[in-house]
Design an enzyme around this catalytic site. Structure first.
Site, short mmCIF file in Angstrom:
data_model
loop_
_atom_site.label_atom_id
_atom_site.label_comp_id
_atom_site.label_asym_id
_atom_site.label_seq_id
_atom_site.Cartn_x
_atom_site.Cartn_y
_atom_site.Cartn_z
N ILE A 94 0.89 -1.16 0.00
CA ILE A 94 0.00 0.00 0.00
C ILE A 94 0.93 1.21 0.00
O ILE A 94 1.85 1.30 0.81
CB ILE A 94 -0.95 0.00 1.23
CG1 ILE A 94 -1.91 1.19 1.20
CG2 ILE A 94 -0.19 -0.06 2.54
CD1 ILE A 94 -3.00 1.13 2.28
N SER A 95 0.75 2.11 -0.95
CA SER A 95 1.65 3.27 -1.07
C SER A 95 1.57 4.15 0.17
O SER A 95 0.55 4.18 0.87
CB SER A 95 1.27 4.12 -2.29
OG SER A 95 1.55 3.43 -3.48
N GLN A 96 2.63 4.91 0.43
CA GLN A 96 2.59 5.85 1.55
C GLN A 96 1.55 6.93 1.24
O GLN A 96 1.33 7.27 0.07
CB GLN A 96 3.97 6.45 1.83
CG GLN A 96 4.46 7.45 0.82
CD GLN A 96 5.85 7.98 1.18
OE1 GLN A 96 6.85 7.39 0.81
NE2 GLN A 96 5.90 9.08 1.90
#
Length: 213
Positions: free
Chosen positions: A63-65
């Site tokens: 999950i991207s930052q």
């Protein structure tokens, strides 16, 4: 699956941090304030969900930052009812943010394991993209083209030609380009054959996988 006042407080802090980092689009910030990111993560990461960090979500994906999600969303210049094609649904967090911004989201995930897991989560949370399927992101989704904008959430060595073809004139394509480190790239379609290109510095993404079958 609880979303508490404590979680809301942590989201408010996260939004303040994103503003400090240069995110100015109020629509993006409101969506991030609204979406319970902790519910998109493995429960072992729940205590860290509102830190500005990426986390593994299984199947070799992340999950991207939050800053990356906010930055990409801001580059799209989302308007209500915009048709957006998302390549790489992953955990579904970015999808949820775009839906909260009022977009009609068409999203494709190559990893069957993630697709199934995220389908269940969307149902539980009442998140309703216009279209969600498992498929090869390199091919885009011609069935519902053209799109107001296209967002690629994985690193690609090249810009897939089908994605360029499926973008409306005046539309925006946001894609991280490169092998080990990616350059965040924005293409704006000027006419049938011409695209204006802008680059926004280095980011790190998992690779965009091509269906070899």
């Amino acid at each position: 699956m609880k979303d508490t006042a404590k979680h809301q407080g942590l989201r408010n802090q996260l939004v303040s941090l994103l503003e400090q980092k240069g995110i100015t689009d109020k629509n993006v910030l409101e969506a991030i304030k609204k979406i319970p990111r902790h519910l998109f993560l493995n429960s072992s990461f729940e205590d860290y969900a509102y830190q500005d960090k990426a986390f593994p979500i299984g199947a070799g994906q992340t999950i991207s930052q939050p800053y990356t999600v906010a930055f990409q969303s801001q580059l799209l210049e989302v308007k209500k009812e915009h048709k957006i094609l998302e390549i790489g649904t992953g955990s579904g967090y970015q999808t949820a943010v775009l839906c909260a911004m009022g977009a009609k989201v068409y999203t494709v995930e190559r990893q069957i394991e993630l697709f199934k897991k995220t389908s269940v989560l969307f149902r539980k949370l009442g998140i309703r993209p216009k279209y969600f399927a498992s498929g090869d992101g390199y091919k885009g989704l011609e069935l519902h083209a053209p799109y107001d904008s296209i967002l690629v959430t994985a690193g690609a060595p090249i810009i897939p030609k089908p994605l360029m073809a499926q973008l409306k004139i005046g539309g925006r394509l946001v894609i991280p380009l490169g092998e080990d480190v990616q350059i965040m790239t924005l293409l704006i379609r000027k006419n049938e054959t011409q695209f204006e290109k802008h680059e926004f510095g280095e980011f790190r993404f998992v690779p965009l996988l091509e269906d070899k079958n």
